[in-house]
Design a protein around this motif. Structure first.
Motif, PDB file in Angstrom:
ATOM      1  N   SER A   1     -11.649   3.917   0.072  1.00 53.70           N
ATOM      2  CA  SER A   1     -11.662   4.232   1.501  1.00 53.70           C
ATOM      3  C   SER A   1     -10.245   4.191   2.051  1.00 53.70           C
ATOM      4  N   ALA A   2      -9.955   5.121   2.938  1.00 53.83           N
ATOM      5  CA  ALA A   2      -8.658   5.125   3.617  1.00 53.83           C
ATOM      6  C   ALA A   2      -8.463   3.859   4.442  1.00 53.83           C
ATOM      7  N   LEU A   3      -9.554   3.176   4.736  1.00 50.80           N
ATOM      8  CA  LEU A   3      -9.458   1.955   5.551  1.00 50.80           C
ATOM      9  C   LEU A   3      -9.172   0.724   4.704  1.00 50.80           C
ATOM     10  N   SER A   4      -9.128   0.884   3.397  1.00 45.11           N
ATOM     11  CA  SER A   4      -8.863  -0.244   2.510  1.00 45.11           C
ATOM     12  C   SER A   4      -8.197   0.307   1.241  1.00 45.11           C
ATOM     13  N   LEU A   5      -6.948   0.679   1.365  1.00 44.25           N
ATOM     14  CA  LEU A   5      -6.253   1.351   0.258  1.00 44.25           C
ATOM     15  C   LEU A   5      -5.938   0.345  -0.848  1.00 44.25           C
ATOM     16  N   PRO A   6      -6.276   0.679  -2.100  1.00 49.97           N
ATOM     17  CA  PRO A   6      -6.119  -0.295  -3.187  1.00 49.97           C
ATOM     18  C   PRO A   6      -4.699  -0.330  -3.767  1.00 49.97           C
ATOM     19  N   TYR A   7      -3.679  -0.404  -2.897  1.00 48.63           N
ATOM     20  CA  TYR A   7      -2.289  -0.404  -3.358  1.00 48.63           C
ATOM     21  C   TYR A   7      -1.524  -1.481  -2.600  1.00 48.63           C
ATOM     22  N   PRO A   8      -0.478  -2.037  -3.253  1.00 53.43           N
ATOM     23  CA  PRO A   8       0.331  -3.049  -2.575  1.00 53.43           C
ATOM     24  C   PRO A   8       1.088  -2.471  -1.377  1.00 53.43           C
ATOM     25  N   ASP A   9       1.594  -3.338  -0.525  1.00 54.97           N
ATOM     26  CA  ASP A   9       2.426  -2.929   0.611  1.00 54.97           C
ATOM     27  C   ASP A   9       3.614  -2.112   0.092  1.00 54.97           C
ATOM     28  N   GLN A  10       4.054  -1.161   0.893  1.00 56.50           N
ATOM     29  CA  GLN A  10       5.285  -0.397   0.652  1.00 56.50           C
ATOM     30  C   GLN A  10       5.328   0.266  -0.736  1.00 56.50           C
ATOM     31  N   SER A  11       4.210   0.911  -1.108  1.00 59.09           N
ATOM     32  CA  SER A  11       4.125   1.551  -2.434  1.00 59.09           C
ATOM     33  C   SER A  11       4.631   2.993  -2.454  1.00 59.09           C
ATOM     34  N   PHE A  12       4.619   3.689  -1.309  1.00 63.83           N
ATOM     35  CA  PHE A  12       4.841   5.143  -1.321  1.00 63.83           C
ATOM     36  C   PHE A  12       5.995   5.571  -0.395  1.00 63.83           C
ATOM     37  N   ASP A  13       6.649   6.683  -0.787  1.00 66.09           N
ATOM     38  CA  ASP A  13       7.718   7.252   0.056  1.00 66.09           C
ATOM     39  C   ASP A  13       7.133   8.113   1.175  1.00 66.09           C
ATOM     40  N   ILE A  14       6.037   8.814   0.848  1.00 64.45           N
ATOM     41  CA  ILE A  14       5.456   9.811   1.763  1.00 64.45           C
ATOM     42  C   ILE A  14       3.935   9.617   1.801  1.00 64.45           C
ATOM     43  N   ALA A  15       3.363   9.743   3.000  1.00 63.71           N
ATOM     44  CA  ALA A  15       1.891   9.815   3.112  1.00 63.71           C
ATOM     45  C   ALA A  15       1.542  11.172   3.713  1.00 63.71           C
ATOM     46  N   TRP A  16       0.345  11.635   3.369  1.00 67.01           N
ATOM     47  CA  TRP A  16      -0.058  13.005   3.736  1.00 67.01           C
ATOM     48  C   TRP A  16      -1.545  12.974   4.019  1.00 67.01           C
TER      49      TRP A  16
END
Ligand SMILES: C[S@@+](CC[C@H](N)C(=O)[O-])C[C@H]1O[C@@H](n2cnc3c(N)ncnc32)[C@H](O)[C@@H]1O
Length: 277
Positions: free
Chosen positions: A121-136
């Motif tokens: 779910s977009a409301l509970s993303l299974p990734y650590p904080d500050q994992s990505f450069d870009i969101a889309w």
């Protein structure tokens, strides 16, 4: 629970088999598939591939960047971004059916090392904080009631200074929406908000707006062109590749209602890029 109903809306068919058959019927059985080959089938938003190209150009993603596609659907946008910008893309989607289909199409496109998909779910993303450069995200937030929760999660997983590209349907001033729509058959799982409410929720989550375009009239013109082309086409079955392969024969009604909602000012389309503080 609304997430279960959203999953139901996008269906429980085995799309791998359906897609394999449709691609074979289109003469693409043995080809290494490109984003352009797949575009009629897997770009699940208004103006299809053209809208994805436009938003990608506005973003200008650096090669090697890590991108998260929120509500990645059948994966068309993620495969386009990986191919065009040589970035890696993690798609996440609530629908297991769509995650499986997107994984299959990525394999058929030879892109499995650049794009991958998780069911979440977009409301509970299974990734650590500050994992990505870009969101889309494109045409997803209309299914999500908790807008503060959505934008808060995107902010959490983006690196500081990371950018978030958005192409979403918003509520217009022309009255309630006609249903069924492409994202919901009834008002129960449709949560469009006004452009002002969307912008306020983004700013409250810690984003600074750097691009904000109202794309509604471009979309109205596109729907009118589509309608004209359909009227001019000889009678017969629909083209073999299209969103009806995933969504069923009544997808034309869903899509027609979105066109009508836009034309009557009941809905609008916002293209935006915001930056994480
Ligand atoms: C209209 S499709 C758009 C797909 C894709 N973004 C595109 O433009 O091709 C909406 C997608 O959002 C997904 N979705 C809806 N609510 C979601 C949520 N809470 N978390 C993750 N995905 C969600 C649906 O499963 C569906 O695949």
């Amino acid at each position: 629970m609304s997430e279960a109903k959203v999953i139901d809306h996008y269906g429980h068919n085995d799309l791998r088999e359906k897609f394999a058959a449709a691609l074979a019927a289109a003469g693409l059985a043995d080809k290494r598939l490109t984003p352009a080959d797949l575009a009629p089938l897997d770009q699940f938003h208004t103006r299809g591939m053209a809208a994805t190209i436009e938003l990608g150009e506005a973003l200008a993603i650096t090669p090697g960047a890590s991108v998260i596609d929120i509500g990645s659907g059948l994966g068309g946008p993620s495969r386009y971004l990986a191919t065009k910008f040589d970035c890696t893309v993690k798609g996440i989607d609530l629908s297991p059916t769509f995650v499986n289909a997107a994984t299959y199409l990525a394999e058929r496109a030879g892109l499995a090392s650049k794009v991958s998909y998780d069911c979440a779910s977009a409301l509970s993303l299974p990734y650590p904080d500050q994992s990505f450069d870009i969101a889309w995200t494109q045409h997803v937030a209309m299914n999500i009631a908790d807008r503060a929760g959505l934008y808060g999660e995107v902010h959490r997983v983006l690196k500081p200074g990371g950018r978030f590209a958005i192409y979403d349907v918003v509520q217009g001033t022309g009255g309630p929406l006609h249903f069924p729509c492409p994202w919901s058959r009834t008002p129960e799982t449709s949560f469009v908000v006004t452009p002002e409410a969307m912008r306020s929720a983004l700013e409250a989550a810690g984003f600074k707006v750097t691009l904000w375009n109202d794309n509604t009239q471009v979309a109205v013109a596109w729907f009118a062109e589509q309608q004209k082309a359909r009227a001019a086409a000889p009678a017969g079955p629909p083209p073999v590749l299209g969103l009806h392969v995933a969504m069923g024969a009544d997808f034309g009604t869903f899509s027609g209602n979105l066109g009508r909602n836009l034309k009557e000012g009941r809905a609008g389309i916002i293209q935006a890029i915001v930056e994480r503080s």
